[in-house]
Scaffold this motif. Structure first.
Motif, PDB file in Angstrom:
ATOM      1  N   VAL A 228      44.479  32.147 -12.263  1.00  0.00           N
ATOM      2  CA  VAL A 228      45.306  30.642 -11.900  1.00  0.00           C
ATOM      3  C   VAL A 228      45.103  29.695 -13.522  1.00  0.00           C
ATOM      4  CG1 VAL A 228      44.098  29.456 -10.571  1.00  0.00           C
ATOM      5  CG2 VAL A 228      44.470  31.266 -10.095  1.00  0.00           C
ATOM      6  N   ASN A 235      46.096  26.424  -7.838  1.00  0.00           N
ATOM      7  CA  ASN A 235      44.933  26.780  -7.611  1.00  0.00           C
ATOM      8  C   ASN A 235      44.337  27.553  -6.494  1.00  0.00           C
ATOM      9  OD1 ASN A 235      45.479  23.951  -6.762  1.00  0.00           O
ATOM     10  ND2 ASN A 235      43.306  24.627  -5.643  1.00  0.00           N
ATOM     11  N   GLN A 238      43.001  30.688  -5.057  1.00  0.00           N
ATOM     12  CA  GLN A 238      42.100  31.522  -6.029  1.00  0.00           C
ATOM     13  C   GLN A 238      41.632  32.146  -5.199  1.00  0.00           C
ATOM     14  OE1 GLN A 238      40.193  29.768  -8.923  1.00  0.00           O
ATOM     15  NE2 GLN A 238      38.156  31.085  -8.699  1.00  0.00           N
TER      16      GLN A 238
END
Lengths: 307, 249
Positions: A228, A235, A238
């Motif tokens: 990421v 994001n 993640q």
């Protein structure tokens, strides 16, 4: 004893981890749920077995689950409840601590096990330790880790729906926009199979090599923090201490070294497969099955082998 | 506009935490301690806002034991102007910390608090939200991007399905997520300069805050350990094992 559970939702669907919070709350007694915004979601919530009442905050100020109005609303309802629950989701983690402060309560985040009405187990230090804590507060305010409790079933209940009056709003925040990743894939936190990639995927373009495999397995796609941070994926992919905590039946890690903070997000998976070119990568210490080799050969071969 | 950034001294993120033999907690004596990584990001953001001319002063605060002064010096070496150390026992609870910060806010009158979204020791992820609640201010949590203009702060927040943009009236509380920025390393000259920057020391009781814990730690235990499995030689062997041994595909 009755608990109130904040049911957060996205695009008309109740978040799976919020359904896990219902399961957790039902261990202590009756469950009422609070739905902010979307009336259709309140209807869906009424069918969850074990829920006896749905409180629906219909007023427009609750539409985006903003922390300030929602925390104030929870405080206005709190008098009737001994326990207030939410998922340890982005919404739960944003709203519940604020409500707890207004109630003069120390919240208990990320609960993974309920010992009794006052005593709870939660991970600390990125899951490297499990703390059992007992609260002396009159009310308990908790968020629940979704991977630790089964989601409550969707059908079978018939709760009443009650519209609740808005609480005083500070009017200090405004929703501007939301940018959700388009995906036909299952939600990362509730997928049965997760295919995850790390720095070893090398680039945003090459990361796509995981997609045919994920398609074949009906899997969600995840990523390590390194992937990421390098910009391979956004994001919300993640997995880790500060990303999503997942516990699928099968977790496949490609080109992920296995930093502590990543392991914190996936080590409760039932079966872990790791593919890495470094035989010393820490990921192999938690993997049930490992292959040392080049993921750019292994991923297509595995996809092919599943035909 | 003044910005206040609370910082916490925690076990360094590179150290594997060790549970004490008596199950009372995690060992912190004789262990390398550092600034909570999310707080470094918060300090960096505040310093950048000062460099851009948005902020006039950056004040860092730590609530904890005397050694937290090292953490405050690190923050000042990164560019914070002055520091306040509020002495209490180690790692007080977020509710107590939020009350201390509220008292600091009444003294300092900042336009913005920036906090790390969570500390990597207790992983509570609560102090910023609680402070905003106690102050009656708006909150922009899990910030991936922050813009201050026209009496408001626009925050791009990391949420479960993507990102969300909100606009919050100042004064406000922002909590920093991982990708807000990359914190700078303090240079040697700046470390030297930080030694001369002012640091005020207070006691939590002087601020009239009740620091009593609401949570009693019954026990702290190691989680069940996973055993390393087997390495397989080929994709064919892996598929066979997943099908017939693990029965997961």
């Amino acid at each position: 004893m009755t608990a109130l559970v904040l049911l957060d939702h996205e695009e008309g669907r109740i978040r799976k981890s919020a359904l896990s919070a219902v399961t957790a709350a039902s261990q202590l007694g009756d469950v009422h749920v609070l739905v902010a915004g979307d009336a259709a979601v309140a209807q869906v919530a009424a069918a969850i077995p074990g829920v006896t009442k749905v409180l629906h905050a219909a007023d427009a100020q609750y539409a985006h689950e903003l922390a300030e109005p929602l925390a104030a609303l929870i405080v206005s309802l709190a008098g009737n409840y001994d326990h207030i629950f939410a998922a340890a989701s982005a919404v739960g983690k944003n709203v519940l601590p604020r409500a707890a402060a207004l109630l003069d309560v120390q919240p208990i985040p990320d609960v993974v096990s309920i010992v009794d009405a006052n005593t709870f187990v939660r991970p600390i230090y990125a899951g490297n330790a499990l703390a059992t804590v007992r609260s002396s507060d009159a009310k308990k305010v908790l968020t629940v880790r979704g991977s630790a409790f089964d989601a409550a079933p969707a059908e079978g209940g018939s709760a009443s729906i009650e519209t609740v009056a808005p609480a005083a709003n500070l009017n200090v925040s405004e929703f501007v926009a939301v940018h959700l990743s388009d995906s036909e894939r299952p939600e990362l936190e509730s997928a049965r199979v997760v295919v995850s990639g790390g720095r070893g995927l090398q680039s945003e373009e090459k990361f796509h090599i995981l997609e045919p495999l994920a398609d074949k397995l009906g899997a969600a796609i995840g990523a390590s923090r390194a992937a990421v941070d390098s910009g391979f994926v956004p994001n919300e992919f993640q997995v880790g201490q500060t990303g999503k905590i997942v516990a699928p039946e099968l977790y496949l890690a490609f080109g992920i070294s296995g930093a502590i903070q990543h392991l914190a997000g996936m080590k409760d998976s039932r079966v872990i497969v790791a593919v890495n070119k470094d035989p010393e990568a820490p990921i192999f210490q938690v993997a049930d099955y490992g292959i040392v080799g080049d993921l750019f050969e292994i991923v297509p071969a595995l996809t092919e082998a599943l035909n | 506009m003044k910005i206040v950034v609370p910082v916490k001294r925690v076990v360094d993120y590179n150290i594997k935490p060790r549970v004490k033999a008596d199950g009372s907690g995690v060992e912190t004596t004789g262990v390398k301690m550092s600034m909570n990584p999310f707080d470094e990001i918060a300090v960096e953001e505040a310093v950048r806002l000062k460099e851009k001319g948005v902020a006039s002063e950056v004040v860092v605060v730590s609530i904890g034991v005397q050694q937290a002064q090292d953490t405050l010096r690190t923050a000042m070496a990164m560019g914070a102007d002055r520091a306040i150390l509020v002495l209490s026992e180690e790692s007080p609870e977020p509710l107590a910390v939020a009350k201390v910060l509220k008292a600091i806010s009444e003294k300092e009158q900042p336009g913005l608090f920036i906090l790390g979204k969570q500390a990597i020791d207790d992983d509570m992820n609560a102090t910023g939200q609680m402070l905003a609640g106690l102050l009656g201010w708006g909150q922009g949590t899990f910030a991936g991007k922050v813009d201050v203009a026209d009496g408001r702060v626009k925050v791009s927040r990391e949420i479960d399905g993507g990102t969300e943009d909100i606009s919050v009236a100042l004064p406000a509380v922002v909590t920093a997520d991982l990708r807000l920025n990359e914190p700078r390393y303090a240079s040697l000259p700046n470390i030297m300069k930080a030694r001369k920057k002012p640091m005020e020391t207070l006691k939590a009781e002087e601020l009239g805050v009740d620091m009593a814990r609401r949570l009693t730690v019954v026990s702290v235990a190691e989680p069940p350990q996973r055993q390393a499995g087997v390495k397989v030689g080929s994709v064919g062997e892996l598929v066979e094992k997943l099908r017939n041994e693990a029965k997961v595909i």
